[in-house]
Design a protein around this motif. Sequence first.
Motif, mmCIF file in Angstrom:
data_model
loop_
_atom_site.group_PDB
_atom_site.id
_atom_site.type_symbol
_atom_site.label_atom_id
_atom_site.label_comp_id
_atom_site.label_asym_id
_atom_site.label_seq_id
_atom_site.Cartn_x
_atom_site.Cartn_y
_atom_site.Cartn_z
ATOM 1 N N MET A 1 0.992 -1.214 -0.056
ATOM 2 C CA MET A 1 0.194 -0.135 0.006
ATOM 3 C C MET A 1 0.726 1.299 0.036
ATOM 4 O O MET A 1 1.758 1.404 1.047
ATOM 5 N N GLU A 2 0.699 2.005 -1.066
ATOM 6 C CA GLU A 2 1.583 3.262 -1.157
ATOM 7 C C GLU A 2 0.770 4.497 -0.733
ATOM 8 O O GLU A 2 -0.536 4.604 -1.289
ATOM 9 N N LEU A 3 1.104 5.154 0.179
ATOM 10 C CA LEU A 3 0.309 6.314 0.677
ATOM 11 C C LEU A 3 1.187 7.636 0.219
ATOM 12 O O LEU A 3 2.306 7.902 0.183
ATOM 13 N N THR A 4 0.110 8.456 -0.551
ATOM 14 C CA THR A 4 0.626 9.690 -1.157
ATOM 15 C C THR A 4 -0.398 11.003 -0.871
ATOM 16 O O THR A 4 -1.415 10.654 -0.406
ATOM 17 N N CYS A 58 -4.004 9.762 -0.763
ATOM 18 C CA CYS A 58 -4.333 8.893 -1.526
ATOM 19 C C CYS A 58 -3.661 7.492 -1.237
ATOM 20 O O CYS A 58 -2.344 7.661 -0.873
ATOM 21 N N VAL A 59 -4.313 6.203 -1.523
ATOM 22 C CA VAL A 59 -3.679 4.910 -1.127
ATOM 23 C C VAL A 59 -3.610 4.278 -2.617
ATOM 24 O O VAL A 59 -4.610 4.289 -3.453
ATOM 25 N N ASP A 60 -2.402 4.033 -2.962
ATOM 26 C CA ASP A 60 -2.097 3.493 -4.316
ATOM 27 C C ASP A 60 -2.682 4.418 -5.416
ATOM 28 O O ASP A 60 -3.358 3.740 -6.400
ATOM 29 N N GLY A 61 -2.556 5.595 -5.244
ATOM 30 C CA GLY A 61 -3.072 6.694 -6.193
ATOM 31 C C GLY A 61 -4.389 7.291 -6.378
ATOM 32 O O GLY A 61 -4.862 7.974 -6.934
ATOM 33 N N ARG A 62 -5.299 6.609 -5.551
ATOM 34 C CA ARG A 62 -6.641 6.830 -5.336
ATOM 35 C C ARG A 62 -7.031 7.415 -3.759
ATOM 36 O O ARG A 62 -6.663 7.161 -3.016
#
Length: 169
Positions: A1-4, A58-62
């Motif tokens: 899980m990528e957080l941005t 955003c999690v995974d870009g969403r």
Amino acid sequence: MELTLRPLDLTDIDDFMGWATDEKAARYCSWEPYQDKSEAIKFINDQVLSHPYYRAICVDGRPVGAISVMSNTAARDKCRGELGYVLGSKFWGKGIVTAAVKLVMERIFVEWPELERLEALVDVENFASQRVMEKAGFQREGVLRKYGVLKGKVRDYVMFSFLKTDFVS
């Protein structure tokens, strides 16, 4: 899980509606859950796009929520910013908001060098958000009794703060 974190825009309206219509997510927010997309589009146009620091979480870009810092305009208060956030309830309990708060803490003092203090007011009954503040490194300063009105009811709030100097302490 990528957080941005990134600016929210009108192309995010469907994701925005995911948390903006969520009654659980809006429980401790100043706003009521949105009923239709046109109200949300107006909010994004009138409030979000011109906001100095309103970011989509955003999690995974969403986008799954939002986090913001409000600056103070009075000269004596320019050293303080107020943190606020909301996250769709289906994403609770995964450390997402704590991670987002930490990202803001790392960036806001650089982006807004006049800030010395980041603070957050948390409803006295919102134990999950109090825990987020503690896990992110904020200090609990105390309870502000009968401090604000939320959805027609006068409420107590817990004041949390994080100082720029806390990074080097």
